[in-house]
Scaffold this motif. Structure first.
Motif, PDB file in Angstrom:
ATOM      1  N   THR A  16       0.812  -1.216   0.000  1.00 31.66           N
ATOM      2  CA  THR A  16       0.000   0.000   0.000  1.00 31.66           C
ATOM      3  C   THR A  16       0.847   1.269   0.000  1.00 31.66           C
ATOM      4  OG1 THR A  16      -0.155  -0.054   2.410  1.00 31.66           O
ATOM      5  CG2 THR A  16      -1.918  -1.105   1.176  1.00 31.66           C
ATOM      6  N   THR A  17       2.135   1.157   0.240  1.00 33.27           N
ATOM      7  CA  THR A  17       3.008   2.341   0.220  1.00 33.27           C
ATOM      8  C   THR A  17       3.501   2.666  -1.187  1.00 33.27           C
ATOM      9  OG1 THR A  17       4.979   1.023   0.710  1.00 33.27           O
ATOM     10  CG2 THR A  17       3.759   1.940   2.582  1.00 33.27           C
ATOM     11  N   LEU A  18       3.175   1.831  -2.166  1.00 34.81           N
ATOM     12  CA  LEU A  18       3.590   2.117  -3.540  1.00 34.81           C
ATOM     13  C   LEU A  18       2.909   3.394  -4.030  1.00 34.81           C
ATOM     14  CD1 LEU A  18       3.446  -1.438  -5.132  1.00 34.81           C
ATOM     15  CD2 LEU A  18       5.473  -0.144  -4.501  1.00 34.81           C
ATOM     16  N   PRO A  19       3.606   4.199  -4.802  1.00 38.08           N
ATOM     17  CA  PRO A  19       3.007   5.453  -5.272  1.00 38.08           C
ATOM     18  C   PRO A  19       2.054   5.229  -6.450  1.00 38.08           C
ATOM     19  CG  PRO A  19       5.248   5.275  -6.041  1.00 38.08           C
ATOM     20  CD  PRO A  19       5.006   4.087  -5.151  1.00 38.08           C
ATOM     21  N   ILE A  20       0.870   4.783  -6.139  1.00 38.02           N
ATOM     22  CA  ILE A  20      -0.160   4.550  -7.159  1.00 38.02           C
ATOM     23  C   ILE A  20      -1.255   5.582  -6.945  1.00 38.02           C
ATOM     24  CG2 ILE A  20      -1.896   2.928  -7.993  1.00 38.02           C
ATOM     25  CD1 ILE A  20      -0.055   0.674  -7.031  1.00 38.02           C
ATOM     26  N   TYR A  21      -1.547   6.347  -7.989  1.00 35.35           N
ATOM     27  CA  TYR A  21      -2.585   7.364  -7.876  1.00 35.35           C
ATOM     28  C   TYR A  21      -3.874   6.826  -8.482  1.00 35.35           C
ATOM     29  CZ  TYR A  21      -5.485  11.365  -8.611  1.00 35.35           C
ATOM     30  OH  TYR A  21      -6.557  12.215  -8.615  1.00 35.35           O
ATOM     31  N   ALA A  22      -4.935   6.937  -7.736  1.00 35.73           N
ATOM     32  CA  ALA A  22      -6.266   6.578  -8.222  1.00 35.73           C
ATOM     33  C   ALA A  22      -7.273   7.476  -7.518  1.00 35.73           C
ATOM     34  CB  ALA A  22      -6.567   5.115  -7.936  1.00 35.73           C
ATOM     35  N   PRO A  23      -8.288   7.929  -8.226  1.00 37.47           N
ATOM     36  CA  PRO A  23      -9.267   8.798  -7.582  1.00 37.47           C
ATOM     37  C   PRO A  23     -10.140   8.072  -6.562  1.00 37.47           C
ATOM     38  CG  PRO A  23      -9.923   8.337  -9.831  1.00 37.47           C
ATOM     39  CD  PRO A  23      -8.558   7.755  -9.644  1.00 37.47           C
ATOM     40  N   LEU A  24     -10.219   6.769  -6.677  1.00 34.48           N
ATOM     41  CA  LEU A  24     -10.990   5.948  -5.747  1.00 34.48           C
ATOM     42  C   LEU A  24     -10.067   4.926  -5.104  1.00 34.48           C
ATOM     43  CD1 LEU A  24     -14.070   5.131  -8.006  1.00 34.48           C
ATOM     44  CD2 LEU A  24     -13.993   6.775  -6.150  1.00 34.48           C
ATOM     45  N   PRO A  25     -10.411   4.441  -3.913  1.00 37.31           N
ATOM     46  CA  PRO A  25      -9.596   3.359  -3.332  1.00 37.31           C
ATOM     47  C   PRO A  25      -9.789   2.085  -4.142  1.00 37.31           C
ATOM     48  CG  PRO A  25     -11.477   3.837  -1.933  1.00 37.31           C
ATOM     49  CD  PRO A  25     -11.484   4.846  -3.026  1.00 37.31           C
ATOM     50  N   ILE A  26      -8.747   1.670  -4.830  1.00 37.99           N
ATOM     51  CA  ILE A  26      -8.868   0.490  -5.679  1.00 37.99           C
ATOM     52  C   ILE A  26      -7.877  -0.606  -5.284  1.00 37.99           C
ATOM     53  CG2 ILE A  26      -7.276   1.267  -7.463  1.00 37.99           C
ATOM     54  CD1 ILE A  26      -9.508   0.116  -9.425  1.00 37.99           C
ATOM     55  N   LEU A  27      -6.801  -0.241  -4.613  1.00 40.59           N
ATOM     56  CA  LEU A  27      -5.771  -1.210  -4.246  1.00 40.59           C
ATOM     57  C   LEU A  27      -6.305  -2.122  -3.142  1.00 40.59           C
ATOM     58  CD1 LEU A  27      -2.839  -1.802  -5.053  1.00 40.59           C
ATOM     59  CD2 LEU A  27      -2.137  -0.436  -3.115  1.00 40.59           C
ATOM     60  N   PRO A  28      -6.361  -3.426  -3.393  1.00 36.02           N
ATOM     61  CA  PRO A  28      -6.876  -4.345  -2.371  1.00 36.02           C
ATOM     62  C   PRO A  28      -5.985  -4.365  -1.140  1.00 36.02           C
ATOM     63  CG  PRO A  28      -6.725  -5.428  -4.494  1.00 36.02           C
ATOM     64  CD  PRO A  28      -6.013  -4.119  -4.610  1.00 36.02           C
ATOM     65  N   PRO A  29      -6.539  -4.746  -0.002  1.00 34.99           N
ATOM     66  CA  PRO A  29      -5.720  -4.883   1.206  1.00 34.99           C
ATOM     67  C   PRO A  29      -4.916  -6.185   1.135  1.00 34.99           C
ATOM     68  CG  PRO A  29      -7.987  -5.439   1.691  1.00 34.99           C
ATOM     69  CD  PRO A  29      -7.955  -4.973   0.274  1.00 34.99           C
ATOM     70  N   PHE A  30      -3.793  -6.133   0.427  1.00 37.87           N
ATOM     71  CA  PHE A  30      -3.013  -7.345   0.186  1.00 37.87           C
ATOM     72  C   PHE A  30      -2.526  -7.995   1.475  1.00 37.87           C
ATOM     73  CE2 PHE A  30      -2.483  -5.458  -4.094  1.00 37.87           C
ATOM     74  CZ  PHE A  30      -2.960  -6.527  -4.826  1.00 37.87           C
ATOM     75  N   GLY A  31      -2.186  -7.198   2.466  1.00 41.48           N
ATOM     76  CA  GLY A  31      -1.747  -7.771   3.734  1.00 41.48           C
ATOM     77  C   GLY A  31      -2.843  -8.590   4.383  1.00 41.48           C
ATOM     78  N   PHE A  32      -4.055  -8.061   4.374  1.00 40.90           N
ATOM     79  CA  PHE A  32      -5.187  -8.785   4.953  1.00 40.90           C
ATOM     80  C   PHE A  32      -5.509 -10.032   4.143  1.00 40.90           C
ATOM     81  CE2 PHE A  32      -9.828  -9.368   5.615  1.00 40.90           C
ATOM     82  CZ  PHE A  32      -9.775  -9.679   6.960  1.00 40.90           C
ATOM     83  N   LEU A  33      -5.451  -9.939   2.818  1.00 43.65           N
ATOM     84  CA  LEU A  33      -5.709 -11.110   1.980  1.00 43.65           C
ATOM     85  C   LEU A  33      -4.657 -12.193   2.213  1.00 43.65           C
ATOM     86  CD1 LEU A  33      -6.770  -9.433  -1.388  1.00 43.65           C
ATOM     87  CD2 LEU A  33      -8.241 -10.507   0.321  1.00 43.65           C
ATOM     88  N   SER A  68      -7.002   0.316  14.236  1.00 48.66           N
ATOM     89  CA  SER A  68      -8.226  -0.125  13.558  1.00 48.66           C
ATOM     90  C   SER A  68      -8.045  -1.496  12.921  1.00 48.66           C
ATOM     91  CB  SER A  68      -8.661   0.900  12.515  1.00 48.66           C
ATOM     92  OG  SER A  68      -7.695   1.038  11.500  1.00 48.66           O
ATOM     93  N   ALA A  69      -6.961  -1.700  12.187  1.00 46.18           N
ATOM     94  CA  ALA A  69      -6.733  -3.013  11.583  1.00 46.18           C
ATOM     95  C   ALA A  69      -6.406  -4.051  12.652  1.00 46.18           C
ATOM     96  CB  ALA A  69      -5.612  -2.941  10.552  1.00 46.18           C
ATOM     97  N   GLY A  70      -5.754  -3.644  13.734  1.00 42.69           N
ATOM     98  CA  GLY A  70      -5.502  -4.588  14.833  1.00 42.69           C
ATOM     99  C   GLY A  70      -6.799  -5.145  15.378  1.00 42.69           C
ATOM    100  N   LEU A  71      -7.795  -4.281  15.538  1.00 37.55           N
ATOM    101  CA  LEU A  71      -9.109  -4.725  16.010  1.00 37.55           C
ATOM    102  C   LEU A  71      -9.822  -5.556  14.954  1.00 37.55           C
ATOM    103  CD1 LEU A  71     -11.579  -4.567  17.970  1.00 37.55           C
ATOM    104  CD2 LEU A  71     -12.236  -2.522  16.705  1.00 37.55           C
ATOM    105  N   LEU A  72      -9.858  -5.063  13.724  1.00 42.41           N
ATOM    106  CA  LEU A  72     -10.621  -5.745  12.675  1.00 42.41           C
ATOM    107  C   LEU A  72      -9.999  -7.079  12.285  1.00 42.41           C
ATOM    108  CD1 LEU A  72     -11.457  -2.608  10.525  1.00 42.41           C
ATOM    109  CD2 LEU A  72     -13.016  -3.898  12.003  1.00 42.41           C
ATOM    110  N   TRP A  73      -8.677  -7.153  12.222  1.00 41.80           N
ATOM    111  CA  TRP A  73      -8.024  -8.414  11.896  1.00 41.80           C
ATOM    112  C   TRP A  73      -8.213  -9.430  13.021  1.00 41.80           C
ATOM    113  CZ3 TRP A  73      -2.911  -8.227   8.755  1.00 41.80           C
ATOM    114  CH2 TRP A  73      -3.054  -7.359   7.667  1.00 41.80           C
ATOM    115  N   SER A  74      -8.229  -8.964  14.264  1.00 43.03           N
ATOM    116  CA  SER A  74      -8.478  -9.874  15.392  1.00 43.03           C
ATOM    117  C   SER A  74      -9.899 -10.417  15.345  1.00 43.03           C
ATOM    118  CB  SER A  74      -8.257  -9.150  16.717  1.00 43.03           C
ATOM    119  OG  SER A  74      -6.924  -8.775  16.836  1.00 43.03           O
ATOM    120  N   LEU A  75     -10.844  -9.544  15.021  1.00 38.31           N
ATOM    121  CA  LEU A  75     -12.230 -10.009  14.888  1.00 38.31           C
ATOM    122  C   LEU A  75     -12.378 -11.002  13.739  1.00 38.31           C
ATOM    123  CD1 LEU A  75     -14.189  -6.687  15.520  1.00 38.31           C
ATOM    124  CD2 LEU A  75     -13.909  -8.628  17.080  1.00 38.31           C
ATOM    125  N   ALA A  76     -11.649 -10.778  12.652  1.00 39.98           N
ATOM    126  CA  ALA A  76     -11.672 -11.723  11.537  1.00 39.98           C
ATOM    127  C   ALA A  76     -11.089 -13.071  11.961  1.00 39.98           C
ATOM    128  CB  ALA A  76     -10.896 -11.157  10.349  1.00 39.98           C
TER     129      ALA A  76
END
Length: 154
Positions: A16-33, A68-76
């Protein structure tokens, strides 16, 4: 042996730190996947509490509110544990469905947590990211399977 799954989840979160510009959030959460793929493919490999450190690491790289991801990933992770305790067996389609539902819930939960601090957009803005995440999950599982065969060969 455990370094390969840990490193793969952390490196996937760093995408997610790659410099990709998009007007909408399109990059999937690869870490979570990647995290879901390891957990669903190898149930005993990652402990239940591993959602917290992996999620906090993802928060550092993604820019979401810290914790936030710490909570959500734990719930998952807890949800997967409940499914595993009740299910007799699972196949790839069921794992894909579980990952799809958890990804949708995590992305919407992240938007909700972000909305507490800032004015958030409508949830429909996440639709391209959700669709791309669901479609890329089999590729992430394939990468995990390759890494797992390499991990077991060494």
């Amino acid at each position: 042996m455990l370094a390969i799954p840990i490193a793969s989840v952390v490196m996937a979160s760093m995408i997610t730190t790659l410099p990709i510009y998009a007007p909408l959030p399109i990059l999937p959460p690869f870490g979570f996947l990647m995290f879901l793929a390891w957990r669903l493919m190898r149930p005993g490999l990652l402990p239940v509490w591993s959602g917290v450190p992996f999620g906090l690491t993802d928060d550092i790289f993604s820019g979401q509110p810290f914790g936030s991801a710490g909570l959500l990933w734990s719930l998952a992770m807890l949800t997967i544990e409940i499914i595993d305790s009740r299910a007799i067996w699972r196949d790839h389609i069921q794992d894909w469905l579980i990952a799809a539902l958890l990804t949708i819930a995590t992305l919407l939960g992240g938007l909700w947590i972000t909305a507490m601090a800032h004015a958030a957009s409508h949830p429909s803005i996440l639709l391209p990211q959700i669709i791309l995440s669901i479609l890329l999950y089999p590729l992430v599982v394939r990468i995990c399977a390759r890494l797992d065969s390499w991990r077991l060969a060494t």
